[in-house]
Scaffold this active site. Structure first.
Site, PDB file in Angstrom:
ATOM      1  N   ASP A  22       0.846  -1.193   0.000  1.00 32.97           N
ATOM      2  CA  ASP A  22       0.000   0.000   0.000  1.00 32.97           C
ATOM      3  C   ASP A  22       0.882   1.244   0.000  1.00 32.97           C
ATOM      4  OD1 ASP A  22       0.816  -0.479   2.715  1.00 32.97           O
ATOM      5  OD2 ASP A  22      -0.758   0.868   3.431  1.00 32.97           O
ATOM      6  N   GLU A  42      -0.060  -0.774   5.925  1.00 32.12           N
ATOM      7  CA  GLU A  42       0.979  -0.196   6.785  1.00 32.12           C
ATOM      8  C   GLU A  42       0.806   1.312   6.882  1.00 32.12           C
ATOM      9  OE1 GLU A  42       4.696   1.582   8.097  1.00 32.12           O
ATOM     10  OE2 GLU A  42       3.747   1.913   6.161  1.00 32.12           O
TER      11      GLU A  42
END
Ligand code: BES
Ligand code: MN
Ligand code: MN
Length: 453
Positions: free
Chosen positions: A87, A152
């Site tokens: 991500d 994250e």
């Protein structure tokens, strides 16, 4: 042995870069629900890529974004887990980009795209290293497991849940390798032995039931935006000193060897100042810039808003105001204690003219690892091979929330070998990654994986 690996990497690096560009085209922004489909598609691409290399690859659903878990069997005992995140941060402010954030552009050996350095380019270096090993040697010295999360950057907890589950516990490796950080500089690789922790939260100050004429009501009705700025300025000074009573009580200073190590790194404040184009840096007579970056806590406003944002003026008392805040933690501090202390203080000082809502949005504790271990030595040797330079030991101001869970649950050595530079523009417009570092990082990782554990 090292030669065949490096030759394979040199011969295939053009394709590796094209594949990295494909990975960078996914707008896998975990913070934005509207991007969930694209984030999932990115996970699927990564899973398929690893499956095509012969790994046993799954997407694990623990709520939130999918986790990619991919296993390669080795000939010998032992296992290595490689962690990364697919991500990325939101791309805004979009008008500050010179190229499109999700259309990677290569310019003078540098690849520009959101996620180029943080963290797609870095974890993909390990994927390509594993490919080099599989294709040239047909086997691995030990098991290698990729564990790639998709939240994250938004403080998600899916991977924490997975690592704590039976399946996650069973993954306990002999070493955990992470490339999601920085080198010391373009020539000098680094092993990061400490991360700051973090809490993130939102402050919502509510006043009147609707926006009011600031002439008609100003003086009688408190302004939520004004109250918000006062609340925050009682938490932190302009120099970044945290003013909340007792905040520094638990803060542990750096060890003597660390202070000497920081000194030896000869950090240049002026280089940093120029890099970020700030008029001046914060001066602190008691702490060097490296100490302020690595071993001191901070309190930052990440965003603040409320009231009229359009053209010209609009004379109102806004009904509400918001701030998004992150607080960095250092050893000695815990997420729960810091959250309770900060929230308690804000509630204590909030005037009765407004109501205050505080929403905790995530975090993770700080970590510091021993540097004098066999695993660190293996990593140092591998970095030296890849970058032709002995690595140095650094800490970093950034946070990777799940890392403390890894070390708590697995108790294994953790090796943070960042391949980026602090000037790569992670989280900023025009994020980029040096393709030289990408290739050198692949060589370093291939060396490490071929040595095994
Ligand atoms: N890769 C960074 C953390 C990092 C930054 C490590 C610089 C080493 C050097 C990571 O992707 C990150 O940005 N983490 C967030 C966590 C937050 C969203 C909970 C951070 O540090 O702000
Ligand atoms: Mn990262
Ligand atoms: Mn990041």
């Amino acid at each position: 042995m090292k030669d065949t690996l490096d030759v394979y990497i040199e011969n295939n690096k053009g394709r590796f870069i094209e594949e990295l560009k494909d990975l960078l085209r996914f707008a896998s922004v975990s913070a934005q629900r509207s991007r969930d489909a694209e984030t999932a598609a990115c996970a699927q691409w990564v899973r398929q890529h690893l499956a095509d290399l012969g790994l046993d690859s799954d997407l694990v659903d623990q709520g939130g974004q999918p986790i990619v878990v991919a296993r390669a069997k080795g000939r010998g005992p032992g296992s290595i887990v490689i962690y990364g995140h697919y991500d990325v941060q939101p791309e805004d402010p979009i008008d500050q980009w010179r190229t499109k954030p999700f259309e990677p552009v290569e310019q003078d050996g540098v690849l520009y795209a959101r996620g180029a350095t943080d963290d797609k380019g870095q974890f993909f270096a390990h994927v390509k290293a594993l490919e080099a090993l599989i294709k040239t040697q047909g086997e691995l010295p030990c098991d290698v497991v990729f564990l790639l999360e998709g939240e994250e950057e938004s403080g998600g907890e899916a991977l924490v849940r997975y690592v704590r589950s039976d399946a996650g516990r069973a993954l306990k490796p002999d070493a955990l390798i992470i490339s999601d950080g920085d080198m010391n500089n373009e020539q000098v690789p680094a092993i990061t032995y400490g991360l700051r922790g973090i809490i993130t939260f939102e402050i919502h100050v509510k006043g009147p039931g609707f926006d009011l004429h600031s002439g008609g009501y100003g003086g009688a009705v408190a302004n939520p935006a004004v109250v918000l700025t006062h609340l925050i300025s009682q938490c932190v000074s302009q120099q970044g000193e945290i003013l909340i009573p007792g905040f520094y009580d638990d803060v542990q200073g750096a060890a003597q060897w660390e202070l000497e190590n920081m000194e030896a790194l000869r950090f240049d404040d002026e280089v940093l100042r120029r890099e970020v184009q700030a008029p001046a840096l914060i001066r602190d007579p008691e702490h060097s810039t490296l100490e302020r970056l690595w071993v001191r806590p901070t309190f930052e406003i990440n965003g603040i808003y409320g009231g009229y944002q359009g053209q010209h003026s609009k004379t109102i008392i806004p009904r509400e105001a918001f701030a998004k805040v992150s607080v960095r933690l250092v050893p000695g501090q815990t997420v729960d204690r810091v959250r309770d202390r900060v929230f308690g203080f804000l509630r204590d000082i909030c005037p009765e003219t407004v109501t205050l809502e505080l929403t905790f949005t995530g975090g993770g504790p700080p970590v510091v690892f021993e540097v004098d271990t066999p695993a660190m030595k293996l990593a140092a040797e591998a970095l030296k091979h890849g970058f032709d330079h002995e690595p140095v030991f650094i800490r970093t101001g950034g946070s990777i929330p799940v890392v403390s869970t890894f070390s708590e649950v697995w108790g294994c050595p953790v090796i943070l070998m960042g391949l980026g530079l602090d000037s790569d523009g992670a989280h900023s417009p025009n994020e980029h990654f040096s393709l030289t570092s990408f290739v050198k990082g692949i060589k370093a990782s291939a060396r490490l994986l071929s040595t095994g554990i």
